[in-house]
Design a protein around this motif. Structure first.
Motif, PDB file in Angstrom:
ATOM      1  N   ASN A 130       0.868  -1.173   0.000  1.00  0.00           N
ATOM      2  CA  ASN A 130       0.000   0.000   0.000  1.00  0.00           C
ATOM      3  C   ASN A 130       0.906   1.225   0.000  1.00  0.00           C
ATOM      4  OD1 ASN A 130      -1.563  -2.270   1.398  1.00  0.00           O
ATOM      5  ND2 ASN A 130      -3.180  -0.755   1.067  1.00  0.00           N
ATOM      6  N   PRO A 131       1.163   1.812  -1.174  1.00  0.00           N
ATOM      7  CA  PRO A 131       2.142   2.895  -1.254  1.00  0.00           C
ATOM      8  C   PRO A 131       1.896   4.022  -0.254  1.00  0.00           C
ATOM      9  CG  PRO A 131       1.503   2.201  -3.447  1.00  0.00           C
ATOM     10  CD  PRO A 131       0.585   1.507  -2.491  1.00  0.00           C
ATOM     11  N   MET A 136       2.849  -0.697   9.713  1.00  0.00           N
ATOM     12  CA  MET A 136       2.136  -1.017  10.948  1.00  0.00           C
ATOM     13  C   MET A 136       0.642  -0.694  10.840  1.00  0.00           C
ATOM     14  SD  MET A 136       3.381   2.084  13.456  1.00  0.00           S
ATOM     15  CE  MET A 136       2.281   1.547  14.747  1.00  0.00           C
ATOM     16  N   VAL A 137       0.290   0.250   9.966  1.00  0.00           N
ATOM     17  CA  VAL A 137      -1.119   0.612   9.782  1.00  0.00           C
ATOM     18  C   VAL A 137      -1.859  -0.454   8.973  1.00  0.00           C
ATOM     19  CG1 VAL A 137      -2.684   2.301   8.747  1.00  0.00           C
ATOM     20  CG2 VAL A 137      -0.641   3.085   9.966  1.00  0.00           C
ATOM     21  N   GLU A 143      -3.031  -9.271   7.108  1.00  0.00           N
ATOM     22  CA  GLU A 143      -3.293 -10.570   7.747  1.00  0.00           C
ATOM     23  C   GLU A 143      -4.596 -11.167   7.234  1.00  0.00           C
ATOM     24  OE1 GLU A 143      -3.145  -9.566  11.858  1.00  0.00           O
ATOM     25  OE2 GLU A 143      -0.939  -9.684  11.973  1.00  0.00           O
ATOM     26  N   ASN A 144      -5.598 -10.330   7.029  1.00  0.00           N
ATOM     27  CA  ASN A 144      -6.868 -10.811   6.478  1.00  0.00           C
ATOM     28  C   ASN A 144      -6.745 -11.155   5.002  1.00  0.00           C
ATOM     29  OD1 ASN A 144      -8.333 -10.498   8.897  1.00  0.00           O
ATOM     30  ND2 ASN A 144      -8.745  -8.343   8.470  1.00  0.00           N
ATOM     31  N   LEU A 145      -6.064 -10.287   4.245  1.00  0.00           N
ATOM     32  CA  LEU A 145      -5.959 -10.487   2.799  1.00  0.00           C
ATOM     33  C   LEU A 145      -5.112 -11.695   2.426  1.00  0.00           C
ATOM     34  CD1 LEU A 145      -5.558  -6.767   1.670  1.00  0.00           C
ATOM     35  CD2 LEU A 145      -7.497  -8.281   1.182  1.00  0.00           C
TER      36      LEU A 145
END
Length: 245
Positions: A130-131, A136-137, A143-145
């Motif tokens: 995610n550019p 940490m965000v 983890e879900n993806l």
């Protein structure tokens, strides 16, 4: 980070891929601005994530492209993505990807599952980013993806130099840690340099993301069978009369 050596393929970059047509007139700009102010554009406003990753053609996995997904989360188990060839204002819309949870994937017919790919390796290896969003965000989302599956149709093969969307859609596959499924290093280096990131460092930081307990073998069909899927258009009889209710 040192600047990577740039490698080009036919049709990448430059003005040669600009679709044919006249430049937009001032009147058209004004009309578009006015429409934008008066219309809600609700579906677009629900795109709340930008993901950069890589994909390969199911029928020719030597062709690998960088992709930019603009993601709408419909619910916790289903996402839909508009896929572009860059994150620039001049980016071309090259396809669409649907993403489902493992729970939904298990309900799909076996023939349908063959068209989908898993995301675990793509995320664990640091290829999916995610550019400009701190790791940490996005870690809980990753983890879900990592347990999801995607179906990605490419409608505009810009990597071969097409100035317009040509031919039937092409099914795309996710990178995997086997043979041709590996992304070419120069593609990753170019992407990492642009966003000032290190895919290797992301891979290390994502070690703690749990591997899915089970990845359905119907997904990533080429890994099991060494075969991909190609779509072709064929002539067929048209239904000319709608059935009477």
């Amino acid at each position: 980070m040192s600047r990577p050596t740039m490698h080009t393929t036919p049709g990448q970059g430059g003005g040669e891929q600009i679709p044919p047509g006249k430049p937009m007139s001032m009147e058209q700009h004004m009309l578009d601005k006015g429409a934008q102010m008066m219309q809600s554009l609700k579906p677009i406003k629900h795109m709340n994530q930008h993901v950069c990753t890589f994909a390969m053609y199911s029928h020719d996995m030597t062709r690998q492209i960088e992709t930019h997904h603009y993601v709408t989360r419909v619910n916790q188990d289903f996402l839909q993505c508009a896929v572009y060839d860059s994150d620039e204002s001049s980016a071309r819309l090259i396809g669409v990807e649907y993403i489902v949870s493992d729970k939904i994937f298990e309900t799909l017919p076996a023939d349908e599952q063959k068209l989908w790919h898993s995301h675990a390796y793509e995320i664990k290896s640091g290829l999916w980013v995610n550019p400009r969003v701190p790791e940490m965000v996005v870690k809980p989302e990753l983890e879900n993806l990592s347990k999801t599956y995607g179906k990605f149709w490419c409608t505009w093969q810009t990597d071969r130099g097409d100035k317009l969307p040509m031919g039937p859609p092409a099914l795309m596959m996710s990178p995997q840690a086997v043979n041709m499924g590996m992304v070419r290093p120069e593609l990753v280096e170019k992407r990492d340099y642009k966003y000032n990131i290190s895919s290797d460092a992301l891979k290390t930081s994502r070690v703690e993301i749990a591997e899915p307990e089970w990845i359905n073998p119907q997904a990533d069909y080429w890994k099991q069978h060494g075969k991909g899927f190609a779509i072709d258009a064929e002539t067929t009889e048209m239904k000319k009369i709608a059935p009477f209710p």
